[in-house]
Design an enzyme around this catalytic site. Structure first.
Site, PDB file in Angstrom:
ATOM      1  N   LEU A 158      53.613 -87.012  -0.205  1.00  0.00           N
ATOM      2  CA  LEU A 158      54.583 -86.185   0.505  1.00  0.00           C
ATOM      3  C   LEU A 158      53.971 -84.829   0.841  1.00  0.00           C
ATOM      4  O   LEU A 158      53.252 -84.252   0.028  1.00  0.00           O
ATOM      5  CB  LEU A 158      55.847 -85.997  -0.331  1.00  0.00           C
ATOM      6  N   GLY A 198      52.526 -91.550  -9.572  1.00  0.00           N
ATOM      7  CA  GLY A 198      52.832 -90.334 -10.313  1.00  0.00           C
ATOM      8  C   GLY A 198      53.081 -89.207  -9.346  1.00  0.00           C
ATOM      9  O   GLY A 198      52.586 -89.213  -8.209  1.00  0.00           O
ATOM     10  N   GLY A 199      53.868 -88.206  -9.772  1.00  0.00           N
ATOM     11  CA  GLY A 199      54.148 -87.090  -8.887  1.00  0.00           C
ATOM     12  C   GLY A 199      54.795 -87.573  -7.603  1.00  0.00           C
ATOM     13  O   GLY A 199      55.773 -88.317  -7.610  1.00  0.00           O
ATOM     14  N   ASP A 200      54.229 -87.152  -6.470  1.00  0.00           N
ATOM     15  CA  ASP A 200      54.762 -87.562  -5.169  1.00  0.00           C
ATOM     16  C   ASP A 200      53.810 -88.522  -4.465  1.00  0.00           C
ATOM     17  O   ASP A 200      53.807 -88.603  -3.239  1.00  0.00           O
ATOM     18  CB  ASP A 200      55.032 -86.340  -4.290  1.00  0.00           C
ATOM     19  N   GLU A 201      53.012 -89.257  -5.240  1.00  0.00           N
ATOM     20  CA  GLU A 201      52.048 -90.207  -4.675  1.00  0.00           C
ATOM     21  C   GLU A 201      52.561 -91.637  -4.812  1.00  0.00           C
ATOM     22  O   GLU A 201      52.961 -92.065  -5.888  1.00  0.00           O
ATOM     23  CB  GLU A 201      50.693 -90.100  -5.386  1.00  0.00           C
TER      24      GLU A 201
END
Length: 355
Positions: A158, A198-201
């Site tokens: 993102l 993980g995160g926005d991946e």
């Protein structure tokens, strides 16, 4: 939990002759509702089970067996039933009865499903995690070797997701991630895989592509889906993403190479302004190495006094008088020389090295 089944009365379809009280507690069937009927009454209409064949053969050929089946109580409630079937013989060695011991495995099966879910799925979104993704990618590559089709590996990140967390808080960020996950999953086929790294991946594996150009259409569809307006914590927002695409077997023969090359292509899409997709090309590696060198060097720029402050005067055109000054940061890299702000400030903001 035990029942006795007739082995001699095959004309009556091997009826149940006896059930103990525990059977009634487990299934809800009273003795008079089970005795005289075939034990398949516990299966309902769920006949597509491999172990049913094993159980049927055990009865037909008078063999002992242990099977696990999906069974149903009188009220329709599902339970996992481990059945240990043992034959009873008369003095002449002829099988006259079967004794079936039933064991309710429902709680154990639920626990195993929970463990499997935790091991292979992302806790926030329910999507596949890295473990399951790697397995699915390996399977897709193996199928492609036989069919001659292509596999696409897409890495989606993102754009400016950090701003959402900083401005609206982490609960809103989690809400955003879940909504993006839902939209991505709705864009792909049943046999494809959407995973959260993980995160926005996110990573998407598209298998059995007839033509490599098909990946471009899916990548465009993914970007359109996530950019549709959404409401987060009472705020309407539009978010965009960047997608990098690598193709098997063109861009790599092993999974790790495909993932790395998709990552390289994704960063190229970000460098071009984001909200786009980019296919991997070998020349991208040089730019990626340069970026990595800058990112690593930025870790030590402050410690080694490599950042310089330059002042640029602001002049009033009518009088020629200096009325102020702009303070501009420059980075004097030990091997790359003077690096302008446009080359390292965005990298510092993205990686957090500006703190």
């Amino acid at each position: 939990n035990a029942i006795v089944i007739s082995a001699a009365d095959r004309a009556a379809d091997n009826p149940v002759l006896y059930v103990n009280p525990a059977f009634t507690l487990m299934t809800g069937y009273a003795p008079e509702e089970a005795i005289g009927r075939n034990a398949r009454l516990l299966l309902g209409r769920d006949w597509d089970q491999p172990d049913i064949v094993r159980l049927r053969d055990a009865v037909r050929y008078a063999r002992d067996a242990r099977v696990t089946l999906r069974c149903y109580c009188k009220d329709g409630t599902l339970f996992w039933n481990e059945i240990a079937l043992a034959s009873v013989r008369d003095h002449g060695g002829r099988v006259t009865h079967f004794i079936a011991i039933l064991n309710d495995l429902t709680e154990r099966m639920r626990y195993e499903e929970q463990l499997e879910q935790q091991a292979n799925h992302d806790a926030l979104t329910g999507l596949a995690n890295r473990n399951l993704l790697n397995d699915r990618l390996q399977q897709a590559m193996a199928r492609t070797q036989r069919s001659g089709a292509a596999v696409a590996v897409m890495l989606l990140d993102l754009d400016r997701f950090k701003l959402v967390n900083d401005s609206l808080g982490h609960p809103a960020g989690d809400e955003l991630i879940c909504e993006v996950a839902r939209r991505l999953a709705a864009c792909v086929r049943q046999g494809d895989t959407v995973a959260r790294l993980g995160g926005d991946e996110f990573m998407i594996v598209l298998s059995e592509l007839i033509a490599e150009d098909d990946a471009a259409g899916i990548a465009s569809k993914l970007l359109q889906a996530i950019s549709a307006p959404m409401r987060l914590s009472g705020h309407e927002m539009v978010v965009n993403g960047s997608v990098g695409v690598s193709l098997y077997p063109r861009d790599g023969a092993v999974a790790a190479t495909l993932v790395k090359n998709a990552d390289v292509a994704m960063y190229r899409a970000k460098d071009l302004g984001g909200n786009r997709f980019q296919f991997y090309a070998p020349e991208m590696n040089a730019r990626t190495l340069e970026r990595l060198e800058l990112e690593n060097g930025l870790r030590y720029a402050l410690e080694h006094d490599e950042l310089e402050l330059h002042y640029q005067p602001k002049v009033e055109l009518q009088t020629g008088r200096i009325v102020g000054a702009e303070a501009l940061i420059r980075w004097r890299h030990p091997s790359l020389g003077l690096i302008p702000p446009a080359d390292f400030i965005p990298l510092a903001e993205e990686t957090g090295r500006n703190q």
